[in-house]
Design a protein around this motif. Sequence first.
Motif, PDB file in Angstrom:
ATOM      1  N   GLU A 124       0.668   5.105   0.463  1.00 58.73           N
ATOM      2  CA  GLU A 124      -0.186   6.243   0.834  1.00 58.73           C
ATOM      3  C   GLU A 124       0.238   7.455   0.033  1.00 58.73           C
ATOM      4  OE1 GLU A 124      -1.927   6.982   4.289  1.00 58.73           O
ATOM      5  OE2 GLU A 124      -1.705   4.984   5.167  1.00 58.73           O
ATOM      6  N   VAL A 151       0.854  -1.173   0.000  1.00 55.95           N
ATOM      7  CA  VAL A 151       0.000   0.000   0.000  1.00 55.95           C
ATOM      8  C   VAL A 151       0.893   1.226   0.000  1.00 55.95           C
ATOM      9  CG1 VAL A 151      -1.702   1.292   1.331  1.00 55.95           C
ATOM     10  CG2 VAL A 151      -1.827  -1.213   1.232  1.00 55.95           C
ATOM     11  N   LEU A 166      -3.274   4.414  -2.006  1.00 58.71           N
ATOM     12  CA  LEU A 166      -4.333   4.790  -1.061  1.00 58.71           C
ATOM     13  C   LEU A 166      -4.338   6.300  -0.861  1.00 58.71           C
ATOM     14  CD1 LEU A 166      -6.493   4.164   1.080  1.00 58.71           C
ATOM     15  CD2 LEU A 166      -4.644   3.759   2.704  1.00 58.71           C
ATOM     16  N   LEU A 210      -9.229  -0.112   4.527  1.00 58.07           N
ATOM     17  CA  LEU A 210      -9.379   1.038   3.644  1.00 58.07           C
ATOM     18  C   LEU A 210     -10.482   1.911   4.236  1.00 58.07           C
ATOM     19  CD1 LEU A 210      -9.160  -1.508   0.842  1.00 58.07           C
ATOM     20  CD2 LEU A 210      -7.503   0.353   1.046  1.00 58.07           C
ATOM     21  N   TRP A 267      -8.958   4.428  -3.442  1.00 55.83           N
ATOM     22  CA  TRP A 267      -7.735   3.705  -3.761  1.00 55.83           C
ATOM     23  C   TRP A 267      -7.779   3.233  -5.199  1.00 55.83           C
ATOM     24  CZ3 TRP A 267     -11.521   2.269  -0.429  1.00 55.83           C
ATOM     25  CH2 TRP A 267     -12.144   1.047  -0.580  1.00 55.83           C
TER      26      TRP A 267
END
Length: 286
Positions: free
Chosen positions: A6, A4, A27, A231, A237
Motif C-alpha cells: 500500500e 501488495v 496499491l 482492489l 494499482w
Amino acid sequence: MAQVLEARIGDDPDRLTAALEDGALILLRDTPFPLQPDEMSLIDPAIFSGESKNVSYDPATGRLNGVGLEGEALDRCRAMVARYADFARTLLQQVAPGYLRTAEQKRASFRPGEVSVRALSPRKDDRLLHVDAFPANPNQGRRILRVFTNVNPEGRARHWRLGEQDFEAFARDFLPRLKPGPAPLAAAAMQALKITKGRRTPYDAAMLQLHDLGKLDAGFQSTTPQSEVFLPAGASWIVYTDSVLHAAMAGQHAFEQTFLLPPSGMAAPDKAPIRILERLLDRPLG
Ligand SMILES: [Fe+2]
C-alpha cells in the motif's frame, strides 16, 4: 513472494520502484480516475462491439477498438480512454519516474465487462493464475508494466488472486517442459504473414509457453500458494504482470494502461524475466 504494497503519492520513488521489481503490486487506495458527467453513460458493457472483451485505445494512432459506438458517442469514448492514458502516465511518473525515460506507452483499455461470468478456453481464461505474454505482439524481452484503476460506479472491488511464487521459482518448475523455439525462419514467416507484429524471439516463445503451461496445469493452479486481493473502487494499482502470477476473478469497470520497458530501464535489470530465463537456460533469448 508476491505481495501488495500500500502506497501513497509522494512516497519514495526509489523504494516503490525496487518493490515493483521485487514483484510487489503497488496499491494506491485513493487515486480515482475522475469521470465526467457525460461519460457516465459509457460505463456500460452495451458499448462493446461484440467482438472483444476490452475497449482499447492506441495512443500512437489515436484509434479506439472494440466499441460499437458512432459519431459523438464514439468521440466521447475515445476522449475518455485517451484521458485515462494521460492519467496512468502521470501516476507512473509519480510512483516510478525513472521508468519514463525508456518506457513505451502502449494501448490503454477500458474493461466494462464482468470478469467472473466469461466463458473462455483455459488458455484465454484470466481467472487462472498466469504471467502475461502477448501472442500477436512480441515484446522481445521488454517488461510488461501495467497501471489499473477500478471505476466501478457501485463501489465494488475488483477481485484478484496473486501467486506467492516469484518468477524465478515459477519458471524453474516449468523449465523441463519448455521447448526451444521458434526457428528464425518460422519467426520471420509469422511476421511476414502478420500473425505477429514484429519478430517472435526465443524469449517471447518461452513466455507464451509459461503462460499456457501454468494455466493448463490444474495441479499448479490448485496447490501453488496464493492470496486473495480486493482492489477497491477508486483505487489504482501498478504491477509487472509479466513476472507476477495473477488471476482476475471478478469485477467490472476498470481501466488499464500498458507500458513496455527495456530491462536497461529498470533499477535492477537482472530481475527482468529475460535475464532470469537466460540464466536458468544458460543461453541468450534475444
Ligand atoms: Fe494477465
